[in-house]
Scaffold this active site. Structure first.
Site, PDB file in Angstrom:
ATOM      1  N   ARG A  58      43.684   2.401  32.542  1.00 54.54           N
ATOM      2  CA  ARG A  58      43.664   3.853  32.261  1.00 54.54           C
ATOM      3  C   ARG A  58      44.541   4.624  33.228  1.00 54.54           C
ATOM      4  O   ARG A  58      44.971   5.744  32.926  1.00 54.54           O
ATOM      5  CB  ARG A  58      42.221   4.376  32.249  1.00 54.54           C
ATOM      6  CG  ARG A  58      41.448   3.941  31.004  1.00 54.54           C
ATOM      7  CD  ARG A  58      40.074   4.562  30.969  1.00 54.54           C
ATOM      8  NE  ARG A  58      39.285   4.236  32.136  1.00 54.54           N
ATOM      9  CZ  ARG A  58      38.591   3.109  32.281  1.00 54.54           C
ATOM     10  NH1 ARG A  58      38.559   2.218  31.312  1.00 54.54           N
ATOM     11  NH2 ARG A  58      37.923   2.875  33.377  1.00 54.54           N
ATOM     12  N   GLU A  95      32.559  -7.885  45.024  1.00 58.82           N
ATOM     13  CA  GLU A  95      31.182  -8.180  45.432  1.00 58.82           C
ATOM     14  C   GLU A  95      30.927  -9.688  45.333  1.00 58.82           C
ATOM     15  O   GLU A  95      30.368 -10.298  46.235  1.00 58.82           O
ATOM     16  CB  GLU A  95      30.235  -7.397  44.524  1.00 58.82           C
ATOM     17  CG  GLU A  95      28.844  -7.273  45.079  1.00 58.82           C
ATOM     18  CD  GLU A  95      27.974  -6.398  44.191  1.00 58.82           C
ATOM     19  OE1 GLU A  95      28.500  -5.791  43.239  1.00 58.82           O
ATOM     20  OE2 GLU A  95      26.767  -6.343  44.455  1.00 58.82           O
TER      21      GLU A  95
HETATM   22  P1  AMP Z   1      36.664   0.995  42.039  1.00 59.59           P
HETATM   23  O1  AMP Z   1      35.210   0.723  42.238  1.00 59.59           O
HETATM   24  O2  AMP Z   1      37.087   2.313  42.692  1.00 59.59           O
HETATM   25  O3  AMP Z   1      37.532  -0.141  42.480  1.00 59.59           O
HETATM   26  O4  AMP Z   1      36.846   1.194  40.467  1.00 59.59           O
HETATM   27  C1  AMP Z   1      37.523   0.256  39.680  1.00 59.59           C
HETATM   28  C2  AMP Z   1      37.982   0.831  38.360  1.00 59.59           C
HETATM   29  O5  AMP Z   1      36.874   0.960  37.516  1.00 59.59           O
HETATM   30  C3  AMP Z   1      38.669   2.156  38.444  1.00 59.59           C
HETATM   31  O6  AMP Z   1      40.018   1.943  38.129  1.00 59.59           O
HETATM   32  C4  AMP Z   1      38.007   3.025  37.390  1.00 59.59           C
HETATM   33  O7  AMP Z   1      38.924   3.280  36.336  1.00 59.59           O
HETATM   34  C5  AMP Z   1      36.868   2.194  36.836  1.00 59.59           C
HETATM   35  N1  AMP Z   1      35.564   2.809  37.035  1.00 59.59           N
HETATM   36  C6  AMP Z   1      34.667   2.501  38.011  1.00 59.59           C
HETATM   37  N2  AMP Z   1      33.543   3.196  37.873  1.00 59.59           N
HETATM   38  C7  AMP Z   1      33.707   3.996  36.790  1.00 59.59           C
HETATM   39  C8  AMP Z   1      32.878   4.972  36.118  1.00 59.59           C
HETATM   40  N3  AMP Z   1      31.641   5.270  36.541  1.00 59.59           N
HETATM   41  N4  AMP Z   1      33.394   5.588  35.026  1.00 59.59           N
HETATM   42  C9  AMP Z   1      34.641   5.294  34.589  1.00 59.59           C
HETATM   43  N5  AMP Z   1      35.459   4.388  35.162  1.00 59.59           N
HETATM   44  C10 AMP Z   1      34.999   3.742  36.244  1.00 59.59           C
END
Ligand code: AMP
Length: 169
Positions: A58, A95
């Site tokens: 995205r 994790e």
């Molecule tokens: P991160 O935990 O920051 O590494 O998140 C990884 C990816 O997951 C990011 O690129 C977000 O696009 C997606 N993501 C994580 N949590 C959410 C959420 N609650 N809603 C939408 N996208 C999420």
């Protein structure tokens, strides 16, 4: 323009306990999406990027129109095995286990100013990995930005960079 009304909350997606922030209504509304890109451009422009790096998948939706708006280039940060030709990989811890992202080996020039984009900052793990990868490739990573920041996860603490977001939860 307030963007929050165009972000849809989806409970228990993609797994139980996760509140997913869905940007599909933002993409579907031409005025809201134009406002999103204009607002992001105003936040990112001061960092004077020469290249924008979008995180799969995205992040690509955000980065391609933003690169047009700012008049700079766009590169893709992808999961392993998706990019043709020579690549530079970076493996990082999750994790459970590890994951690998990569960029094409000619995507960034030494010292080029780069800003990294994604749709949502959650734990910051993916963004921190993208920063490490772009630095390894020789980029001068100036900042990172997202449409949405999930502040309760403290993701911005994992990146030693200025971080910008349009909407906070
Ligand atoms: P991160 O935990 O920051 O590494 O998140 C990884 C990816 O997951 C990011 O690129 C977000 O696009 C997606 N993501 C994580 N949590 C959410 C959420 N609650 N809603 C939408 N996208 C999420």
């Amino acid at each position: 323009m307030d963007l929050k009304p165009f972000i849809r909350d989806v409970q228990d997606f993609p797994k139980p306990g996760i509140l997913f922030r869905d940007i599909s209504p933002l993409l579907a509304d031409k005025d809201a999406w134009r406002a999103t890109i204009k607002q992001l451009a105003d936040l990112v422009r001061p960092y004077k990027p020469e290249m924008l790096a979008g995180i799969e998948s995205r992040g690509f939706l955000v980065t391609a129109p933003l690169a047009l708006e700012l008049g700079c280039g766009f590169m893709m940060v992808r999961k392993r095995g998706k990019l043709p030709g020579g690549t530079i990989p970076h493996t990082y811890s999750l994790e459970y286990g590890t994951d690998t992202i990569e960029i094409q080996d000619n995507a960034v020039k030494k010292g080029q100013r780069v800003v990294i984009l994604d749709d949502v900052l959650a734990t910051g793990g993916t963004l921190a990995a993208a920063v490490s990868l772009l630095r390894k490739a020789g980029g001068d990573v100036r900042a990172a930005a997202c449409i949405i920041e999930l502040t309760f996860l403290d993701g911005r603490k994992r990146v030693d960079l200025p971080f910008e977001a349009l909407v906070q939860y």
